[in-house]
Each structure stands twice: as structure tokens, then as C-alpha cells.
Enzyme design. Sequence first.
Site, short mmCIF file in Angstrom:
data_model
loop_
_atom_site.label_atom_id
_atom_site.label_comp_id
_atom_site.label_asym_id
_atom_site.label_seq_id
_atom_site.Cartn_x
_atom_site.Cartn_y
_atom_site.Cartn_z
N LYS A 1 0.84 -1.02 -0.04
CA LYS A 1 -0.03 -0.12 0.02
C LYS A 1 0.90 1.22 0.02
O LYS A 1 0.67 2.10 -0.55
CB LYS A 1 -0.96 0.09 1.14
N LYS B 1 -4.90 -8.57 -6.49
CA LYS B 1 -5.99 -8.74 -5.77
C LYS B 1 -7.19 -7.67 -6.09
O LYS B 1 -6.74 -6.51 -6.53
CB LYS B 1 -5.65 -8.37 -4.15
N LYS C 1 -10.78 -2.03 -3.70
CA LYS C 1 -11.65 -1.06 -3.68
C LYS C 1 -10.91 0.20 -4.40
O LYS C 1 -11.49 0.97 -5.02
CB LYS C 1 -12.09 -0.66 -2.46
N1 AQP Z 1 -9.77 -9.55 -3.11
C1 AQP Z 1 -10.13 -9.96 -2.23
N2 AQP Z 1 -10.18 -11.48 -1.92
C2 AQP Z 1 -10.84 -11.90 -0.78
N3 AQP Z 1 -10.89 -11.21 0.16
C3 AQP Z 1 -10.88 -10.01 0.18
N4 AQP Z 1 -10.85 -8.99 1.16
C4 AQP Z 1 -10.47 -7.85 0.56
N5 AQP Z 1 -10.33 -8.00 -0.68
C5 AQP Z 1 -10.30 -9.31 -1.08
C6 AQP Z 1 -11.24 -9.26 2.58
O1 AQP Z 1 -12.39 -8.36 2.68
C7 AQP Z 1 -12.38 -7.95 4.07
C8 AQP Z 1 -12.45 -6.37 4.24
O2 AQP Z 1 -11.42 -5.84 3.58
P1 AQP Z 1 -11.13 -4.21 3.98
O3 AQP Z 1 -12.19 -3.47 3.47
O4 AQP Z 1 -10.95 -4.18 5.27
O5 AQP Z 1 -9.90 -3.92 3.37
P2 AQP Z 1 -8.88 -4.46 2.29
O6 AQP Z 1 -8.51 -5.77 2.53
O7 AQP Z 1 -7.84 -3.50 2.25
O8 AQP Z 1 -9.84 -4.50 0.98
P3 AQP Z 1 -9.48 -3.74 -0.26
O9 AQP Z 1 -10.60 -4.07 -1.40
O10 AQP Z 1 -8.14 -4.38 -0.86
O11 AQP Z 1 -9.52 -2.44 -0.07
P4 AQP Z 1 -8.14 -1.24 -0.55
O12 AQP Z 1 -8.46 -1.04 -2.02
O13 AQP Z 1 -8.86 -0.02 -0.05
O14 AQP Z 1 -7.00 -1.67 0.03
C9 AQP Z 1 -10.96 -8.48 4.84
O15 AQP Z 1 -11.35 -9.62 5.42
C10 AQP Z 1 -10.15 -8.83 3.47
O16 AQP Z 1 -9.28 -9.71 3.69
#
Ligand code: AQP
Length: 333
Positions: A114, A198, A201
Site C-alpha cells: 500500500k 487482488k 476497492k
Molecule cells: N480480493 C479479495 N479477496 C478476498 N478477500 C478480500 N478482502 C478484501 N479484498 C479481498 C477481505 O475483505 C475484508 C474487508 O477488507 P477491508 O475493507 O478491510 O480492506 P482491504 O483488505 O484493504 O480491501 P481492499 O478492497 O483491498 O481495499 P483497498 O483497495 O482500500 O486496500 C477483509 O477480511 C479482507 O481480507
Amino acid sequence: MKKKIFSGVQPTGNLHLGNYLGAIKNFVELNNDDENKCIFCVVDLHAITVNQDPKELKNNIRETVATFIASGIDPQKSIIFNQSKVSAHSEAAWILSCVARMGWLNRMTQFKEKAGKDKEKASIGLYSYPVLMAADILLYDTTHVPVGDDQKQHLELCRDIAQKFNNDFKTDNFFISPEPLIQKEFSRIMSLKDGTKKMSKSELSDLSRINLTDEKEQIINKIKKAKTDALPLPTTIKELDSRPETKNLIGIYSSLTGLTLEKSVEKFAEKNFSEFKESLTQILIDKITPISNEIKKLLSEKNYLDEILTEGCKKAEIISAEKIKKIHEIVGF
Ligand code: AQP
């Protein structure tokens, strides 16, 4: 055994299929079991580790609650609240940051991903994020944490922090080391544009993900444009290892249908992508559009969503305040 479940989702907008299949679907199943005590947190303190527009953040907090409920979480059977309103989280995070070691945090791959190349400009919050996550979990004597595969390393860190606190202060089992609950077969959903990244968002291209607010036409378009390769669909699972985009799409299909990866491969062996994509689109429409419609309906009931958070905060406050009081005694405050 009764499970104490805790998990969080960041209100950073664009909740997607990865969040659903990796985490929220599992929340719903755990919440349906009356034996379990479930706490689902909208982790807004985590969200501000990168810049957020305050107005959007407020809306995204409500949208996350709406997504929980639209996906099938029963607010009567669980505690749903937002992290910033329960001060014990920030307080415990500080105390635990004095227990966690720099060397441990330096190994966290999510920070490296990140922060990117310019680590000097990343916020201190982004670096210490896993300590706040440990505080979230440990405050509630959580036994199990349903998360996506990407959070596994943070969970291990949480266990290390719990153990070190218990050892340092000679308080056997004061903090319980939680177990991760990660989907077995297909725990990481990848971008529709790049099967090695991955689904996320924050990815700029909306075509890289299926949002939980997407409508039928958007799903059709996104799957049509999803990256594939020139070969027909494989006949064995082994072949998927060298075909990341194909592996991802078949994995999504099998997660949504409940078929094993093996059975899904068997079903579409040697077929062309247009036929497979048609089936995948249909199953996505069947699963995602009811959630999407319900989210939109719930978003027009702001008071209802706010009430859920207020009630949840009251309950979370009681549990966490008791734990913080004990932490104060142990630490010597
Ligand atoms: N691609 C993914 N596959 C499986 N699980 C996922 N999670 C996120 N992306 C995937 C799981 O969703 C839960 C909530 O995630 P989060 O909102 O706390 O943050 P994150 O993991 O940082 O999600 P993003 O989408 O990747 O957000 P950004 O782009 O902002 O960094 C968690 O249990 C996560 O494992």
C-alpha cells in the site's frame, strides 16, 4: 464450542465481490449459527490511514452497514458498530503499540504494497494499522476472525502481540490468541483485469471489480471485458497455475455455486470462454443483484442504519470498557 467472532470492513467505498466472497459471505454463515456471538465492525479508524473525503466517509460508513444487512447479517443477532465511536479501540492500540516490535511490523507485506515506492510519505497510521487491528480483535476476547487470505499475516501478528503481552505482564491467557477463519478453496479474489493483482476497492479501473452495488448491465459488461487468454478452458486444475485470469474466473464461479474447483473445471473443460462467461454472468446476476437492490433500498433509510450503529456502539462500549479497565490494572496505570 461457542465461538466469539470479530471482523471488520473498511468503509472506503466500492465494496466488491472479493470482500463478499473472502469475508462477508462467511460473516453471514457464522451469524446464522445461534451458538456464535458475532461482532462486525465498520473500521473507520483504519479507513483514514489513507486520505478520505469526510462527506464520502460518512456515506461509506452507512453503505458498509447496508451491505452487511443486504448480504444477510441479522442486526438482531450480532453487534454492528463503527470503531471510531468506541474509544477503547484507539486506547488499546496505543498500549499494544508499546508491546509490538518494529521488526514485526517491518515484515508486513500489506504496508509495503500500500505504501508503494514512497514509504516516507505513507502515514504512520498505515504502518501501525495491524496494531489497531490487534486491539480491535483482542478487546472482545475474540476466538475466531473471518477474513480474506490477505489478512492472514496481520492475524499472525495479532497472535504474537497477545502472547507477548501475556508473557511480559505474566497474565496467562488474558488475551486470547484468535484463530483465523479463511475460506479454504478460493480465499483471494483477483482483479478482472489482472489475475495476479487482488481485487480491490482502491483500484482506479471500475472494470477490475464487481461492486456489490453493480446492476445487471454493469455485471454483464464487466464479465464480457474481463481478461482471459487465447486457449479454451482447461481440463485439469494443474493447468490453472499458469493461467491466472482463468483461475480467478473459475474460482469465482466455484465460490458462488459451491462447486469444488475440480468440478467447475470439469464442467467447462475445453469449452470456449463465451459459453463459460455466460454462465458466470448469470450466477453473478443471481447472487449480486438482490444484494445491490437491497443496499440501495437501505441507503434511503438513513435513520434505520444510524440506529443500528448507535445500538451496536452501546453494546461494544460495555464489553470493551471492561477489558480496558483490566488492561489498566495489569499495566499499572
Ligand atoms: N480480493 C479479495 N479477496 C478476498 N478477500 C478480500 N478482502 C478484501 N479484498 C479481498 C477481505 O475483505 C475484508 C474487508 O477488507 P477491508 O475493507 O478491510 O480492506 P482491504 O483488505 O484493504 O480491501 P481492499 O478492497 O483491498 O481495499 P483497498 O483497495 O482500500 O486496500 C477483509 O477480511 C479482507 O481480507
